[in-house]
Design an enzyme around this catalytic site. Sequence first.
Site, PDB file in Angstrom:
ATOM      1  N   ASN A  35       0.768  -1.229   0.062  1.00 47.28           N
ATOM      2  CA  ASN A  35      -0.279  -0.277   0.176  1.00 47.28           C
ATOM      3  C   ASN A  35       0.889   1.107  -0.421  1.00 47.28           C
ATOM      4  OD1 ASN A  35      -1.838   1.619   0.032  1.00 47.28           O
ATOM      5  ND2 ASN A  35      -2.444   1.944   2.556  1.00 47.28           N
ATOM      6  N   TRP A  36       1.111   2.285  -0.922  1.00 46.08           N
ATOM      7  CA  TRP A  36       1.791   2.882  -1.419  1.00 46.08           C
ATOM      8  C   TRP A  36       0.767   4.457  -0.583  1.00 46.08           C
ATOM      9  CZ3 TRP A  36       3.692   2.550  -7.579  1.00 46.08           C
ATOM     10  CH2 TRP A  36       4.820   1.555  -6.762  1.00 46.08           C
ATOM     11  N   LYS A  37      -0.121   4.333  -0.618  1.00 48.30           N
ATOM     12  CA  LYS A  37      -0.756   5.617   0.271  1.00 48.30           C
ATOM     13  C   LYS A  37      -0.469   6.704  -0.914  1.00 48.30           C
ATOM     14  CE  LYS A  37       0.610   3.547   4.527  1.00 48.30           C
ATOM     15  NZ  LYS A  37       0.133   4.138   6.068  1.00 48.30           N
ATOM     16  N   HIS A  95      -9.070   0.492   4.378  1.00 50.33           N
ATOM     17  CA  HIS A  95      -8.517   1.175   5.784  1.00 50.33           C
ATOM     18  C   HIS A  95      -8.017   1.543   6.435  1.00 50.33           C
ATOM     19  CE1 HIS A  95      -3.932   2.587   5.755  1.00 50.33           C
ATOM     20  NE2 HIS A  95      -4.150   1.221   5.631  1.00 50.33           N
ATOM     21  N   GLU A 107      -7.216   4.074   7.417  1.00 47.44           N
ATOM     22  CA  GLU A 107      -6.977   5.635   7.286  1.00 47.44           C
ATOM     23  C   GLU A 107      -8.125   6.707   6.294  1.00 47.44           C
ATOM     24  OE1 GLU A 107      -3.202   5.918   5.391  1.00 47.44           O
ATOM     25  OE2 GLU A 107      -1.923   5.146   7.086  1.00 47.44           O
ATOM     26  N   GLU A 120      -5.192  -5.622  10.392  1.00 46.23           N
ATOM     27  CA  GLU A 120      -4.291  -4.271  10.590  1.00 46.23           C
ATOM     28  C   GLU A 120      -4.200  -3.528  11.850  1.00 46.23           C
ATOM     29  OE1 GLU A 120      -2.030  -2.547   7.248  1.00 46.23           O
ATOM     30  OE2 GLU A 120      -4.377  -1.405   6.810  1.00 46.23           O
ATOM     31  N   GLY A 135       2.207   2.338  10.827  1.00 44.95           N
ATOM     32  CA  GLY A 135       2.619   3.412  10.370  1.00 44.95           C
ATOM     33  C   GLY A 135       3.839   4.379  12.237  1.00 44.95           C
ATOM     34  N   SER A 174       3.460  -2.339  10.503  1.00 51.06           N
ATOM     35  CA  SER A 174       5.152  -2.098  10.357  1.00 51.06           C
ATOM     36  C   SER A 174       5.791  -3.324  10.428  1.00 51.06           C
ATOM     37  CB  SER A 174       6.020  -1.396  11.548  1.00 51.06           C
ATOM     38  OG  SER A 174       5.025   0.004  12.547  1.00 51.06           O
ATOM     39  N   GLY A 234       2.430  -1.047   4.266  1.00 47.49           N
ATOM     40  CA  GLY A 234       2.707   0.303   3.994  1.00 47.49           C
ATOM     41  C   GLY A 234       4.888   0.611   3.624  1.00 47.49           C
ATOM     42  N   GLY A 235       5.157   1.622   4.856  1.00 48.57           N
ATOM     43  CA  GLY A 235       6.094   2.323   4.595  1.00 48.57           C
ATOM     44  C   GLY A 235       7.212   1.665   4.239  1.00 48.57           C
TER      45      GLY A 235
HETATM   46  C1  PEP Z   1      -1.082   0.376   6.215  1.00 48.96           C
HETATM   47  O1  PEP Z   1      -0.893   1.242   5.182  1.00 48.96           O
HETATM   48  O2  PEP Z   1      -1.390  -0.458   5.550  1.00 48.96           O
HETATM   49  C2  PEP Z   1       0.308  -0.129   6.589  1.00 48.96           C
HETATM   50  C3  PEP Z   1       0.792  -1.379   7.602  1.00 48.96           C
HETATM   51  O3  PEP Z   1       1.472   0.520   7.024  1.00 48.96           O
HETATM   52  P1  PEP Z   1       2.562   0.049   7.664  1.00 48.96           P
HETATM   53  O4  PEP Z   1       3.443  -1.128   7.205  1.00 48.96           O
HETATM   54  O5  PEP Z   1       3.876   1.595   7.471  1.00 48.96           O
HETATM   55  O6  PEP Z   1       2.524   0.245   9.183  1.00 48.96           O
END
Ligand code: PEP
Length: 237
Positions: free
Chosen positions: A7-9, A90, A92, A159, A165, A201, A222-223
Amino acid sequence: MKIFAANWKMYKSPQETREFFAQLLLPAQSQLVLVFPPALCVESAIESTKGTQIKIGVQNISSKSEGALTGENSASVAMSMGCEYALVGHSERRSLFAESDSVLNQKVKFAQDIGMRCVFCIGETLEQRKSGQTFEVLKNQLQLGLKDVKSEKLIIAYEPVWAIGTGLTATPQQAQETQSQVVTWLNENGFSGAPVLYGGSVKPDNAKELIQQKSISGFLIGGASLNPESFAQICQS
Ligand code: PEP
């Protein structure tokens, strides 16, 4: 088959998208690799991944095919461009864009009606975990979000909001314990066999231990998915 979803956001431009795929070296194993770039980069992602094992998805869809909905993404158009997957629910989107369980339910149903596969996200906040409400919260999100939804092609992503994040990860034991409750709920409610991903994470150094847990079918990342090397390392785990 394990599933690794990026997930590149709202990161990367079309040019950066092309550079990412030019640098990405995935292991030659059978696994499903999904990338959810920002909507403005979907076209360059699809062009860059033609003929590879990678599938492209959209991070958000409308529950309508078209209409006076300024700023929304049409799932039908995304499908016609080659996106077979959509991320729905998600945290967010739930918190920053106030997407309710019933709106998310309409999105999943619409995606399924047009043959799109959803990754449906659920997760509890730290406050909810601390007060012992984790499974109640997840059960509620599942019950409302998956009302009248078909089980075929559904993917769930657990999640924990406190781990997204933040650098905090659920321990493999915490993730396994929670995900096994989710798997049991899915089995008892007509969704048996739906893969359950873990997200929060995930990094190359914690992926190995997490992926060994029985109820973890893959990751939503994500990151660490923004860098082709760290994403490839996680896919190798
Ligand atoms: C996400 O945005 O779905 C996520 C899990 O982010 P991160 O891996 O950065 O925690």
